[in-house]
Write a protein that holds these residues in place. Sequence first.
Motif, PDB file in Angstrom:
ATOM      1  N   THR A   4     108.360  36.605   4.770  1.00 21.55           N
ATOM      2  CA  THR A   4     107.007  37.139   4.787  1.00 21.55           C
ATOM      3  C   THR A   4     106.288  36.631   6.025  1.00 21.55           C
ATOM      4  OG1 THR A   4     106.149  35.303   3.486  1.00 21.55           O
ATOM      5  CG2 THR A   4     106.882  37.233   2.262  1.00 21.55           C
ATOM      6  N   THR A   5     105.299  37.392   6.453  1.00 20.51           N
ATOM      7  CA  THR A   5     104.484  36.985   7.591  1.00 20.51           C
ATOM      8  C   THR A   5     103.080  37.517   7.401  1.00 20.51           C
ATOM      9  OG1 THR A   5     104.334  36.992   9.995  1.00 20.51           O
ATOM     10  CG2 THR A   5     105.092  39.009   8.969  1.00 20.51           C
ATOM     11  N   GLU A   6     102.101  36.862   7.991  1.00 21.88           N
ATOM     12  CA  GLU A   6     100.728  37.333   7.902  1.00 21.88           C
ATOM     13  C   GLU A   6     100.507  38.438   8.920  1.00 21.88           C
ATOM     14  OE1 GLU A   6      97.580  34.524   7.734  1.00 21.88           O
ATOM     15  OE2 GLU A   6      98.726  33.129   6.498  1.00 21.88           O
ATOM     16  N   ILE A   7      99.618  39.366   8.591  1.00 23.44           N
ATOM     17  CA  ILE A   7      99.305  40.489   9.468  1.00 23.44           C
ATOM     18  C   ILE A   7      97.785  40.566   9.609  1.00 23.44           C
ATOM     19  CG2 ILE A   7      99.395  42.119   7.534  1.00 23.44           C
ATOM     20  CD1 ILE A   7     100.494  44.204   9.484  1.00 23.44           C
ATOM     21  N   SER A   8      97.318  40.854  10.807  1.00 23.58           N
ATOM     22  CA  SER A   8      95.872  40.921  11.051  1.00 23.58           C
ATOM     23  C   SER A   8      95.317  42.248  10.532  1.00 23.58           C
ATOM     24  CB  SER A   8      95.586  40.804  12.547  1.00 23.58           C
ATOM     25  OG  SER A   8      96.005  41.973  13.218  1.00 23.58           O
ATOM     26  N   ASP A   9      93.990  42.304  10.400  1.00 25.32           N
ATOM     27  CA  ASP A   9      93.343  43.540   9.954  1.00 25.32           C
ATOM     28  C   ASP A   9      93.616  44.692  10.917  1.00 25.32           C
ATOM     29  OD1 ASP A   9      92.317  42.379   7.700  1.00 25.32           O
ATOM     30  OD2 ASP A   9      90.336  41.986   8.557  1.00 25.32           O
ATOM     31  N   GLU A  34      96.267  45.105  12.869  1.00 25.36           N
ATOM     32  CA  GLU A  34      97.648  45.547  12.681  1.00 25.36           C
ATOM     33  C   GLU A  34      97.790  46.345  11.384  1.00 25.36           C
ATOM     34  OE1 GLU A  34     100.254  42.023  14.782  1.00 25.36           O
ATOM     35  OE2 GLU A  34      99.266  41.580  12.878  1.00 25.36           O
ATOM     36  N   LEU A  35      97.087  45.911  10.339  1.00 23.30           N
ATOM     37  CA  LEU A  35      97.146  46.618   9.066  1.00 23.30           C
ATOM     38  C   LEU A  35      96.553  48.016   9.190  1.00 23.30           C
ATOM     39  CD1 LEU A  35      97.841  46.587   6.077  1.00 23.30           C
ATOM     40  CD2 LEU A  35      95.587  45.585   5.643  1.00 23.30           C
TER      41      LEU A  35
END
Length: 66
Positions: free
Chosen positions: A10-15, A17-18
Motif C-alpha cells: 500500500t502507498t499513500e496518494i495525494s488529493d 493524484e486521486l
Amino acid sequence: MTNLASPMETTEISDTELDSVSAGLATAGSGGLCLESPIGDIAGDILAVGSTEGLTAGAGFHTTAV
C-alpha cells in the motif's frame, strides 16, 4: 491451512493524484414531482450529472390508475 495470496503493498496518494485517477470533480442535480388524485397518480423526475468526462441526463415518468 496455507495462505496462497501474495502480500499487497500500500502507498499513500495525494488529493491531486486521486482526482486524476477518479476523473476529477463532478456536479449533479435532480428533481421530482408527484401528483396524487382519487383516480390515479402521476410522477416524474429528472437527473443531470456533469463532470470533466462529459454530461449525462435522464428523465422518468410514471402513471398509476385506480
